[in-house]
Design a protein around this motif. Structure first.
Motif, mmCIF file in Angstrom:
data_model
loop_
_atom_site.group_PDB
_atom_site.id
_atom_site.type_symbol
_atom_site.label_atom_id
_atom_site.label_comp_id
_atom_site.label_asym_id
_atom_site.label_seq_id
_atom_site.Cartn_x
_atom_site.Cartn_y
_atom_site.Cartn_z
ATOM 1 N N UNK A 295 0.828 -1.204 0.000
ATOM 2 C CA UNK A 295 0.000 0.000 0.000
ATOM 3 C C UNK A 295 0.866 1.260 0.000
ATOM 4 N N UNK A 296 1.797 1.274 -0.906
ATOM 5 C CA UNK A 296 2.753 2.373 -0.968
ATOM 6 C C UNK A 296 2.068 3.734 -1.110
ATOM 7 N N UNK A 297 0.857 3.739 -1.654
ATOM 8 C CA UNK A 297 0.134 5.009 -1.825
ATOM 9 C C UNK A 297 -0.222 5.667 -0.488
ATOM 10 N N UNK A 298 -0.149 4.932 0.593
ATOM 11 C CA UNK A 298 -0.431 5.498 1.915
ATOM 12 C C UNK A 298 0.774 6.196 2.533
ATOM 13 N N UNK A 299 1.955 5.875 2.039
ATOM 14 C CA UNK A 299 3.179 6.393 2.639
ATOM 15 C C UNK A 299 3.539 7.740 2.040
ATOM 16 N N UNK A 300 4.024 8.619 2.890
ATOM 17 C CA UNK A 300 4.484 9.934 2.450
ATOM 18 C C UNK A 300 5.814 10.216 3.128
ATOM 19 N N UNK A 301 6.564 11.132 2.563
ATOM 20 C CA UNK A 301 7.843 11.464 3.159
ATOM 21 C C UNK A 301 8.230 12.900 2.848
ATOM 22 N N UNK A 302 9.075 13.411 3.682
ATOM 23 C CA UNK A 302 9.833 14.619 3.400
ATOM 24 C C UNK A 302 11.269 14.137 3.345
ATOM 25 N N UNK A 303 11.920 14.296 2.225
ATOM 26 C CA UNK A 303 13.251 13.737 2.044
ATOM 27 C C UNK A 303 14.206 14.837 1.617
ATOM 28 N N UNK A 304 15.258 15.024 2.372
ATOM 29 C CA UNK A 304 16.281 16.016 2.050
ATOM 30 C C UNK A 304 17.627 15.311 2.024
ATOM 31 N N UNK A 305 18.036 14.791 0.868
ATOM 32 C CA UNK A 305 19.288 14.040 0.806
ATOM 33 C C UNK A 305 20.524 14.892 1.068
ATOM 34 N N UNK A 306 20.381 16.198 1.029
ATOM 35 C CA UNK A 306 21.525 17.099 1.254
ATOM 36 C C UNK A 306 21.483 17.773 2.621
#
Length: 151
Positions: free
Chosen positions: A134-145
């Protein structure tokens, strides 16, 4: 919390922080791990302090591998910073670390255990991990730097 230890394939695995080599762990994660290159030492130290941390120790007592679990110790655990000393790879330490993770009494009865990996899917699949459902339920804030940004 009580110390939990297992002996696997000639290595002692333990969550006892007394033997944990923080300097070596920082070198592994900040300088050798692709996922946290350049992490500032104070950030690393804070992450270790607020996580369940365990390591594998070789027969000579040297730290051979480490892992960290972000957890409430009741319902959820995120396995991260799994690292095996490059000189000790190929000795089943990754499997030993996963066996320890699954056996640790503070990591039982969880509704969800997560991890992220770029290159060890085969290892983790042997221990029941699968791609996110159910990947559509997952959210993220991603800052690789994030470690490159001035604070």
């Amino acid at each position: 919390m009580a110390v939990f230890e297992l002996d696997i394939d000639g290595h002692r695995l333990s969550d006892d922080r007394q033997g944990f080599d923080l300097d070596l762990a920082y070198d592994w994660i900040a300088r050798q791990a692709y996922w946290a290159t350049g992490i500032p030492r104070p950030v690393f130290d804070k992450a270790i302090a607020h996580s369940l941390v365990f390591a594998a120790y070789a027969p000579d007592g040297a730290m051979a591998a480490m892992a960290r679990v972000i957890t409430d110790r009741a319902t959820f655990g995120l396995l991260c910073d799994v690292f095996v000393d490059p000189e000790r790879r190929g000795r089943r330490l990754g499997k030993a670390m996963m066996t320890y993770f699954h056996a640790h009494p503070d990591l039982q009865g969880f509704r969800r255990r997560l991890l992220a990996t770029a290159d060890a899917h085969g290892l983790y699949a042997q221990f029941g991990f699968k791609p996110l459902g159910r990947i559509e339920r997952w959210m993220e804030i991603h800052d690789p730097d994030v470690y490159r940004h001035p604070s």
